[in-house]
Write a protein that holds these residues in place. Structure first.
Motif, short mmCIF file in Angstrom:
data_model
loop_
_atom_site.label_atom_id
_atom_site.label_comp_id
_atom_site.label_asym_id
_atom_site.label_seq_id
_atom_site.Cartn_x
_atom_site.Cartn_y
_atom_site.Cartn_z
N VAL A 121 -38.09 47.42 -15.83
CA VAL A 121 -37.23 46.88 -14.78
C VAL A 121 -37.01 45.38 -14.98
CG1 VAL A 121 -37.15 46.35 -12.31
CG2 VAL A 121 -37.76 48.65 -13.07
N SER A 122 -38.06 44.67 -15.38
CA SER A 122 -37.94 43.22 -15.56
C SER A 122 -36.96 42.85 -16.66
CB SER A 122 -39.31 42.61 -15.86
OG SER A 122 -39.71 42.87 -17.20
N LEU A 123 -36.74 43.76 -17.62
CA LEU A 123 -35.86 43.48 -18.75
C LEU A 123 -34.38 43.66 -18.40
CD1 LEU A 123 -37.80 45.29 -21.64
CD2 LEU A 123 -37.65 42.84 -21.22
N ARG A 166 -48.92 45.39 -8.03
CA ARG A 166 -48.76 43.93 -7.99
C ARG A 166 -49.67 43.27 -9.02
NH1 ARG A 166 -45.94 41.94 -4.06
NH2 ARG A 166 -46.30 43.80 -2.78
N ALA A 167 -50.89 43.80 -9.13
CA ALA A 167 -51.81 43.26 -10.13
C ALA A 167 -51.29 43.50 -11.55
CB ALA A 167 -53.19 43.92 -9.96
N LEU A 168 -50.72 44.68 -11.77
CA LEU A 168 -50.14 44.99 -13.08
C LEU A 168 -49.02 44.01 -13.41
CD1 LEU A 168 -49.97 48.90 -12.98
CD2 LEU A 168 -51.32 47.52 -14.56
N ALA A 169 -48.17 43.73 -12.44
CA ALA A 169 -47.05 42.83 -12.67
C ALA A 169 -47.53 41.44 -13.08
CB ALA A 169 -46.17 42.75 -11.42
N TYR A 170 -48.54 40.92 -12.39
CA TYR A 170 -49.03 39.60 -12.74
C TYR A 170 -49.80 39.60 -14.06
CZ TYR A 170 -47.44 37.39 -8.49
OH TYR A 170 -46.64 36.86 -7.51
N LEU A 171 -50.43 40.71 -14.38
CA LEU A 171 -51.08 40.81 -15.68
C LEU A 171 -50.03 40.81 -16.79
CD1 LEU A 171 -53.77 41.10 -17.14
CD2 LEU A 171 -53.56 43.59 -16.90
N LEU A 172 -48.93 41.51 -16.57
CA LEU A 172 -47.83 41.50 -17.53
C LEU A 172 -47.27 40.08 -17.67
CD1 LEU A 172 -46.02 44.78 -16.42
CD2 LEU A 172 -47.19 44.43 -18.60
N ARG A 173 -47.19 39.37 -16.57
CA ARG A 173 -46.70 37.99 -16.64
C ARG A 173 -47.65 37.12 -17.45
NH1 ARG A 173 -44.91 34.09 -17.89
NH2 ARG A 173 -43.90 32.39 -16.72
N SER A 174 -48.96 37.36 -17.32
CA SER A 174 -49.92 36.53 -18.04
C SER A 174 -49.79 36.71 -19.55
CB SER A 174 -51.34 36.89 -17.59
OG SER A 174 -51.75 38.15 -18.11
N GLY A 176 -46.87 37.37 -20.96
CA GLY A 176 -45.51 37.04 -21.35
C GLY A 176 -44.61 38.25 -21.51
N ILE A 177 -45.10 39.44 -21.12
CA ILE A 177 -44.23 40.61 -21.15
C ILE A 177 -43.14 40.44 -20.10
CG2 ILE A 177 -44.14 43.12 -20.85
CD1 ILE A 177 -45.59 42.22 -23.37
N ILE A 178 -43.52 40.04 -18.89
CA ILE A 178 -42.56 39.58 -17.90
C ILE A 178 -42.50 38.07 -18.05
CG2 ILE A 178 -42.05 39.35 -15.45
CD1 ILE A 178 -43.42 41.99 -14.97
N GLU A 179 -41.32 37.54 -18.28
CA GLU A 179 -41.20 36.14 -18.66
C GLU A 179 -40.92 35.21 -17.49
OE1 GLU A 179 -38.35 35.92 -21.78
OE2 GLU A 179 -39.59 37.04 -23.20
N THR A 180 -40.65 35.77 -16.31
CA THR A 180 -40.38 34.95 -15.14
C THR A 180 -41.29 35.39 -14.00
OG1 THR A 180 -38.62 36.43 -14.43
CG2 THR A 180 -37.98 34.57 -15.82
N ASP A 181 -41.08 34.84 -12.82
CA ASP A 181 -41.85 35.24 -11.64
C ASP A 181 -41.78 36.75 -11.49
OD1 ASP A 181 -43.03 35.67 -9.22
OD2 ASP A 181 -41.72 34.33 -8.09
#
Length: 601
Positions: A121-123, A166-174, A176-181
């Motif tokens: 979804v983030s992509l 929510r934890a998964l999303a922030y782990l992905l952000r850490s 760099g898989i999700i590149e923004t907020d």
């Protein structure tokens, strides 16, 4: 005149309505009180005809069935390359909400688990005049053939309770898989899961995938062909999470389940199937949905092996032995070597009919393998028919590989193919597990050196005792009793009380259990390894049978000696049990991994 398919579906619906197993999903409060008796089946053909029975007008949230369609949109927008950089395409073997991320890159294992779906979804980019979620909803609606909508109640309920996501999303952000907020991506993911559909909607969405991305009625190209190919491939291996192997064995269709009670299955080129029934099994899939798909696959011949005979599909899978490790428990050094060199041994699974065209594609697939692949294992157990031309081509392939210093082996339970292809001394196996064990032995012998695999290990050198001091080990060894047994001797039997911890000095033993009246081997243990300690975690009873494979020398730290140690040296006993527990966990983990592999063997 009523269609016989409609009559069949009505009878199937009536029969399966009596199933009472499972409970509706309780993790989202807005969904917990759904009527468990609701049940619908819909089947949509690629020319747009829909057969339906049951509560087909009931709306429910799409949940994880949204994942293939969001993933397809990301693939259409960006192409496979950029998406693959963020999301892998490998089965995780885990439940839908597991944290299946690669250790080094953080990539989710696939787009069908929650972590991969959030990443997908983030992509998806926004477009002029359309937000990301508006584009997602448009894609879902094009595939369904009507305008769909979101349940705000379910969305807010899911957003308020989706702490793990929510934890998964922030782990992905850490990583760099999700590149923004990640907040926006997570909100769009929750909204995608909260889209409301009916069973015919899902059947038409599945039929759109079956029809190469073109909606069967509207003719709109809702998803590109390349994206459909990738989506169906990932659904095949990953769509049913940790039940994917059993699903493919019994149903044999690319599929996706959702905790809302929906389930879709796709027979490419022919039809899309959808079932709705809220009570779920342990894998998070609809109990009646799974049962309906199993019955329809069997009764209507929908399994891909049967349905694809006209297409003569041959290569079912190709993977190296690291994907299906054997039941042999290796030392850490051996595991590291096999992890580094396992790509040199590859299994190619064949299915269907080995006629000329099918065999040509198989031979081409093998000739295009990396030259560093030295061991090729052909699994022909699922081959139905093999003609003379195919056998001649396989013999020629064997000879060509031999000229290059490579080896062709066969996994052939019935022996019908191997009797014509294998020469005397050629590797031949009846199960994949046997073939993988042989391949691992070959790789260890070729690349491990003579000192890698020890034939004798003294007590101070046991890995399990590494956390203890030399003095501690000396005390323990004084309490041990030496044993020597011959081939075939039962060292431990299922159900026996805890008898102590056995330390293997030389030789090998196997652990096995009785399943269906037959002994099924779980693991092979060798010098430097232990057994017997698992009984303490099983109510004090031995859960496996342990048998000597050839002469074996051991030392036994018996139950009475352990009791004496606990009374006289409790601190040492505690240190011992910490060390043994750590090693036992490794063994249990390997047994579970091997059992999962054996299910697909």
């Amino acid at each position: 005149m009523r269609s016989p398919i409609e009559g069949y579906l009505r009878e199937l619906h009536a029969d399966l309505s009596r199933l009472r197993g499972g409970v509706p999903y309780q993790g989202i409060p807005a969904m917990a009180g759904v009527n468990p008796d609701e049940f619908a089946i819909a089947l949509a053909t690629v020319d747009g005809h829909v057969y339906q029975v049951g509560d087909t007008q009931s709306e429910f949230s799409i949940q994880s069935i949204s994942k293939p369609f969001s993933y397809g949109l990301a693939l259409d927008d960006l192409g496979a390359g950029p998406v693959d950089e963020k999301i892998d395409v490998e089965p995780s073997g885990d439940a839908f909400n597991e944290i299946s991320l690669a250790r080094d890159t953080g990539r989710p294992a696939n787009a069908m688990i929650n972590a991969g779906a959030i990443a997908a979804v983030s992509l998806i980019p926004e477009a002029p005049g359309a937000t990301r979620f508006e584009r997602i909803l448009e894609r879902f609606s094009l595939c369904a053939g009507r305008q769909l909508a979101v349940s705000e109640e379910i969305y807010h309920s899911e957003a308020q309770t989706g702490h793990r996501n929510r934890a998964l999303a922030y782990l992905l952000r850490s990583f760099g898989i999700i590149e923004t907020d990640p907040t926006r991506a997570l909100e769009d993911y929750f909204r995608a899961c909260s889209v409301m559909v009916t069973t015919p909607d899902l059947a038409m969405m599945a039929a759109t995938l079956a029809n190469a991305g073109s909606h069967p009625v509207t003719g709109v190209q809702a998803m590109g062909l390349d994206a459909v190919q990738r989506v169906l491939s990932v659904m095949t291996t990953c769509g049913m999470y940790d039940d994917a192997g059993a699903w493919m064995s019994t149903v044999g269709l690319p599929a996706k389940s959702g905790v809302g009670g929906g389930l879709i299955a796709v027979l490419p080129g022919q039809l899309g199937l959808a079932v709705y029934s809220p009570p779920l099994d342990a894998h998070g899939s609809s109990v009646r949905g799974v049962a309906a798909c199993e019955r329809m696959s069997r009764d209507m011949g929908l399994h891909f092996v049967r349905a694809a005979r006209i297409g003569r599909s041959t290569v079912r899978g190709s993977y190296d032995v690291r994907a299906v490790p054997s039941a042999v428990r290796h030392s850490q050094a051996e595991e590291e070597l096999l992890d580094a060199q396992g790509y040199r041994a590859r299994i190619v699974e064949l299915t269907g009919d080995l006629l000329f065209a099918g065999t040509e594609s198989m031979v081409r697939a093998i000739t295009e393998l990396d030259p560093e692949v030295e061991l090729v294992l052909l699994d022909v157990r699922r081959v139905d028919e093999t003609d003379a031309v195919a056998l001649a081509m396989m013999c020629e392939l064997r000879d060509q590989l031999a000229e290059e210093g490579r080896v062709l082996g066969l996994i052939d339970e019935a022996g019908a193919t191997s009797s014509h292809v294998c020469a005397e001394g050629d590797p031949l196996f009846t199960t994949r597990t046997e073939a993988v064990e042989w391949a691992e032995e070959q790789l260890l012998a070729r690349y491990g050196g003579e000192h890698l695999s020890a034939t004798e290990v003294d007590i101070p050198d046991f890995d399990v005792l590494a956390p203890l001091s030399t003095a501690d080990i000396a005390v323990l060894e004084e309490l041990m009793v030496p044993l020597q047994v011959q081939d075939g001797i039962f060292l431990r039997k299922t159900g026996e009380n805890f008898g102590g911890v056995y330390f293997i000095l030389s030789g090998k033993v196997t652990t096995s259990t009785s399943e269906g009246g037959h002994l099924v081997r779980h693991a092979m243990l060798g010098p430097g390894m232990t057994f017997g300690e698992i009984a303490l975690g099983s109510g004090g009873d031995q859960v496996t049978q342990v048998t000597a494979r050839g002469p074996v020398r051991l030392k036994l730290l018996g139950a009475q000696a352990i009791e004496q140690l606990e009374e006289q040296r409790p601190e040492l006993a505690l240190r011992l049990w910490k060390a043994v527990a750590r090693d036992a966990y490794t063994l249990v983990e390997q047994n579970l991994r091997e059992a999962a592999v054996r299910i697909g063997d």
